[in-house]
Design a protein around this motif. Structure first.
Motif, PDB file in Angstrom:
ATOM      1  N   ALA A 191     120.009  80.772  36.001  1.00  0.00           N
ATOM      2  CA  ALA A 191     120.475  81.096  37.353  1.00  0.00           C
ATOM      3  C   ALA A 191     120.991  82.528  37.399  1.00  0.00           C
ATOM      4  CB  ALA A 191     121.567  80.121  37.784  1.00  0.00           C
ATOM      5  N   THR A 192     120.460  83.324  38.334  1.00  0.00           N
ATOM      6  CA  THR A 192     120.870  84.716  38.483  1.00  0.00           C
ATOM      7  C   THR A 192     121.364  84.956  39.906  1.00  0.00           C
ATOM      8  OG1 THR A 192     119.172  85.416  36.893  1.00  0.00           O
ATOM      9  CG2 THR A 192     120.159  87.126  38.276  1.00  0.00           C
ATOM     10  N   PRO A 193     122.679  85.041  40.128  1.00  0.00           N
ATOM     11  CA  PRO A 193     123.182  85.383  41.465  1.00  0.00           C
ATOM     12  C   PRO A 193     122.758  86.815  41.811  1.00  0.00           C
ATOM     13  CG  PRO A 193     124.919  84.499  40.051  1.00  0.00           C
ATOM     14  CD  PRO A 193     123.768  84.808  39.163  1.00  0.00           C
ATOM     15  N   PHE A 194     122.350  87.024  43.054  1.00  0.00           N
ATOM     16  CA  PHE A 194     121.924  88.371  43.423  1.00  0.00           C
ATOM     17  C   PHE A 194     122.444  88.834  44.785  1.00  0.00           C
ATOM     18  CE2 PHE A 194     118.662  85.571  45.113  1.00  0.00           C
ATOM     19  CZ  PHE A 194     118.378  86.096  46.371  1.00  0.00           C
ATOM     20  N   LEU A 195     123.091  87.932  45.543  1.00  0.00           N
ATOM     21  CA  LEU A 195     123.563  88.335  46.862  1.00  0.00           C
ATOM     22  C   LEU A 195     124.771  87.494  47.253  1.00  0.00           C
ATOM     23  CD1 LEU A 195     122.839  90.219  49.290  1.00  0.00           C
ATOM     24  CD2 LEU A 195     121.600  88.274  50.267  1.00  0.00           C
ATOM     25  N   ALA A 196     125.826  88.163  47.722  1.00  0.00           N
ATOM     26  CA  ALA A 196     127.014  87.445  48.197  1.00  0.00           C
ATOM     27  C   ALA A 196     126.679  86.678  49.460  1.00  0.00           C
ATOM     28  CB  ALA A 196     128.158  88.423  48.454  1.00  0.00           C
ATOM     29  N   GLN A 197     127.464  85.661  49.712  1.00  0.00           N
ATOM     30  CA  GLN A 197     127.245  84.792  50.867  1.00  0.00           C
ATOM     31  C   GLN A 197     128.390  84.971  51.862  1.00  0.00           C
ATOM     32  OE1 GLN A 197     125.673  82.952  52.867  1.00  0.00           O
ATOM     33  NE2 GLN A 197     125.864  80.771  52.505  1.00  0.00           N
ATOM     34  N   HIS A 198     128.084  85.546  53.018  1.00  0.00           N
ATOM     35  CA  HIS A 198     129.060  85.708  54.099  1.00  0.00           C
ATOM     36  C   HIS A 198     128.578  84.913  55.314  1.00  0.00           C
ATOM     37  CE1 HIS A 198     129.702  89.339  51.626  1.00  0.00           C
ATOM     38  NE2 HIS A 198     130.950  89.277  52.031  1.00  0.00           N
ATOM     39  N   GLN A 199     129.512  84.265  56.008  1.00  0.00           N
ATOM     40  CA  GLN A 199     129.175  83.513  57.211  1.00  0.00           C
ATOM     41  C   GLN A 199     130.099  83.907  58.348  1.00  0.00           C
ATOM     42  OE1 GLN A 199     129.237  79.315  56.009  1.00  0.00           O
ATOM     43  NE2 GLN A 199     127.057  79.242  56.477  1.00  0.00           N
ATOM     44  N   GLY A 200     129.559  83.858  59.554  1.00  0.00           N
ATOM     45  CA  GLY A 200     130.387  84.173  60.707  1.00  0.00           C
ATOM     46  C   GLY A 200     129.721  83.741  61.998  1.00  0.00           C
ATOM     47  N   PRO A 201     130.489  83.770  63.089  1.00  0.00           N
ATOM     48  CA  PRO A 201     129.953  83.357  64.387  1.00  0.00           C
ATOM     49  C   PRO A 201     129.110  84.455  65.024  1.00  0.00           C
ATOM     50  CG  PRO A 201     132.280  83.906  64.572  1.00  0.00           C
ATOM     51  CD  PRO A 201     131.931  84.029  63.132  1.00  0.00           C
ATOM     52  N   VAL A 202     127.951  84.062  65.524  1.00  0.00           N
ATOM     53  CA  VAL A 202     127.053  84.997  66.200  1.00  0.00           C
ATOM     54  C   VAL A 202     126.572  84.394  67.515  1.00  0.00           C
ATOM     55  CG1 VAL A 202     126.260  86.119  64.074  1.00  0.00           C
ATOM     56  CG2 VAL A 202     125.038  84.114  64.946  1.00  0.00           C
ATOM     57  N   GLY A 203     126.330  85.247  68.478  1.00  0.00           N
ATOM     58  CA  GLY A 203     125.805  84.829  69.768  1.00  0.00           C
ATOM     59  C   GLY A 203     125.133  86.015  70.439  1.00  0.00           C
ATOM     60  N   SER A 204     124.544  85.770  71.575  1.00  0.00           N
ATOM     61  CA  SER A 204     123.923  86.875  72.304  1.00  0.00           C
ATOM     62  C   SER A 204     125.008  87.854  72.732  1.00  0.00           C
ATOM     63  CB  SER A 204     123.183  86.341  73.528  1.00  0.00           C
ATOM     64  OG  SER A 204     124.114  85.832  74.481  1.00  0.00           O
ATOM     65  N   PRO A 205     124.687  89.150  72.848  1.00  0.00           N
ATOM     66  CA  PRO A 205     125.697  90.126  73.281  1.00  0.00           C
ATOM     67  C   PRO A 205     126.359  89.749  74.598  1.00  0.00           C
ATOM     68  CG  PRO A 205     123.795  91.249  72.381  1.00  0.00           C
ATOM     69  CD  PRO A 205     123.424  89.795  72.458  1.00  0.00           C
ATOM     70  N   SER A 206     125.574  89.240  75.553  1.00  0.00           N
ATOM     71  CA  SER A 206     126.157  88.888  76.850  1.00  0.00           C
ATOM     72  C   SER A 206     127.127  87.721  76.728  1.00  0.00           C
ATOM     73  CB  SER A 206     125.042  88.542  77.852  1.00  0.00           C
ATOM     74  OG  SER A 206     124.279  87.438  77.396  1.00  0.00           O
ATOM     75  N   MET A 243     121.909  94.121  63.732  1.00  0.00           N
ATOM     76  CA  MET A 243     121.709  95.571  63.689  1.00  0.00           C
ATOM     77  C   MET A 243     120.774  96.054  64.795  1.00  0.00           C
ATOM     78  SD  MET A 243     121.771  96.492  59.603  1.00  0.00           S
ATOM     79  CE  MET A 243     120.580  95.281  59.065  1.00  0.00           C
ATOM     80  N   ALA A 244     119.879  95.175  65.257  1.00  0.00           N
ATOM     81  CA  ALA A 244     118.963  95.543  66.352  1.00  0.00           C
ATOM     82  C   ALA A 244     119.566  95.283  67.724  1.00  0.00           C
ATOM     83  CB  ALA A 244     117.652  94.773  66.205  1.00  0.00           C
ATOM     84  N   GLY A 245     120.773  94.676  67.787  1.00  0.00           N
ATOM     85  CA  GLY A 245     121.423  94.428  69.070  1.00  0.00           C
ATOM     86  C   GLY A 245     120.999  93.150  69.754  1.00  0.00           C
ATOM     87  N   ARG A 246     120.213  92.307  69.059  1.00  0.00           N
ATOM     88  CA  ARG A 246     119.817  91.033  69.666  1.00  0.00           C
ATOM     89  C   ARG A 246     120.916  89.985  69.523  1.00  0.00           C
ATOM     90  NH1 ARG A 246     114.896  92.761  67.288  1.00  0.00           N
ATOM     91  NH2 ARG A 246     115.410  91.665  65.347  1.00  0.00           N
TER      92      ARG A 246
END
Length: 305
Positions: free
Chosen positions: A159-174, A249-252
């Motif tokens: 097993a090789t860890p390669f990326l941290a795991q972050h979670q958070g709330p996301v929604g449309s900009p509006s 990052m694209a604003g969606r």
């Protein structure tokens, strides 16, 4: 060296397929033979070895202890044979099959994959979408990408860890502009993925947020559907940063409350002890890409609103 003739290779192969599937019918399907042909090959192998490899009624055969040990050694051996045959067919080319979480493949892996293929033109990568646990005594993948908790143990697996795991709330900009406080956020329609139904409660615990009962919930089969539902304004979802980074990052998507880090990691799993330069290169590339991946945004809205 023993003078005894080795058992027939076809019988060993048939037994390995049966042991991997635990089913005569599925073994017959993979080998494109009849159920009876599988049964005869296993019987011939037992006679050749002079030991019992299977036990139980014909419709529900299981491996004996000796059979399980034999199968454990045969699966990696036949995988190595198939790798060698494939390499011979393709000359210097080598195809590796990687099992990967579907949303991770779409949002993180595939957009970066051209850099690996450019650096390693001799390697071809085939991706298989799966969320199931990996067992290399059964599965034929060269490697797998999974989210792994710190206490998870994978037998006979590197097993090789390669990326941290972050979670958070996301929604449309509006939608997110209408949720200026944490209280407003937790009262919004909640989106869930059936692959990780505890996302909201895990995030709330890590973020130190008291989570009231949901006023409305919508569930989707996979995270990529959840992400698209969030983009469409159907509610707020808790998603890994790796799954939503391109859309934020694209604003969606908007993530004004930021992300919390979980103890789990994105990990590359491969069979322990199996030597393969192509898989080595892919593993090392994953580690390098993980190190250069952008970090999640800093919260613009604090817990107090």
């Amino acid at each position: 060296m023993s003078g005894r003739a080795p058992p027939p290779l076809n019988a060993l192969r048939t037994f390995e397929v049966f042991a991997r599937h635990g089913s005569m019918t599925r073994a017959a399907t993979e080998l494109c033979v009849t159920h009876g042909a599988v049964s005869r090959q296993i019987a011939a192998l037992q006679a050749s070895l002079g030991v019992a490899l299977v036990t139980g009624p014909r419709h529900a055969l299981t491996l004996t202890e000796t059979g399980a040990k034999l199968a454990e050694g045969l699966t990696p051996a036949f995988s190595a044979i198939m790798d060698a045959v494939e390499a011979a067919r393709q000359g210097v080319a080598r195809e590796i099959e990687i099992s990967c979480l579907g949303t991770f493949a779409l949002k993180w892996l595939i957009p970066r994959l051209p850099s690996f293929l450019e650096a390693h033109p001799e390697v071809r990568v085939r991706l298989s979408e799966s969320y199931a646990p990996v067992d290399y005594r059964r599965d034929r993948f060269d490697g797998a990408i999974r989210i792994v908790e710190p206490d998870q143990v994978h037998a006979r697996t590197e097993a090789t860890p390669f990326l941290a795991q972050h979670q958070g709330p996301v929604g449309s900009p509006s939608m997110m502009t209408q949720l200026p406080t944490m209280e407003a956020l937790t009262g919004a329609p909640r989106l869930h993925s059936a692959t990780f139904r505890r996302a909201w409660s895990v995030w709330a615990e890590l973020a130190g947020v008291t989570l009231p009962a949901a006023a409305m919930e919508r569930e989707f089969a996979h995270n990529h559907s959840l992400v698209e539902a969030a983009i469409a304004g159907l509610g707020v979802g808790i998603a890994p940063w790796a799954f939503v980074a391109p859309d934020v990052m694209a604003g969606r998507l908007a993530a004004p409350f930021g992300f919390v880090e979980r103890p789990s990691r994105f990990v590359f799993l491969r069979p322990e002890g199996r030597k393969d330069a192509a898989v080595d290169a892919f593993r090392d590339w994953l580690v390098a890409e993980g190190a250069r991946s952008p970090s999640p945004p800093i919260p613009s809205t604090g817990p107090g609103g």
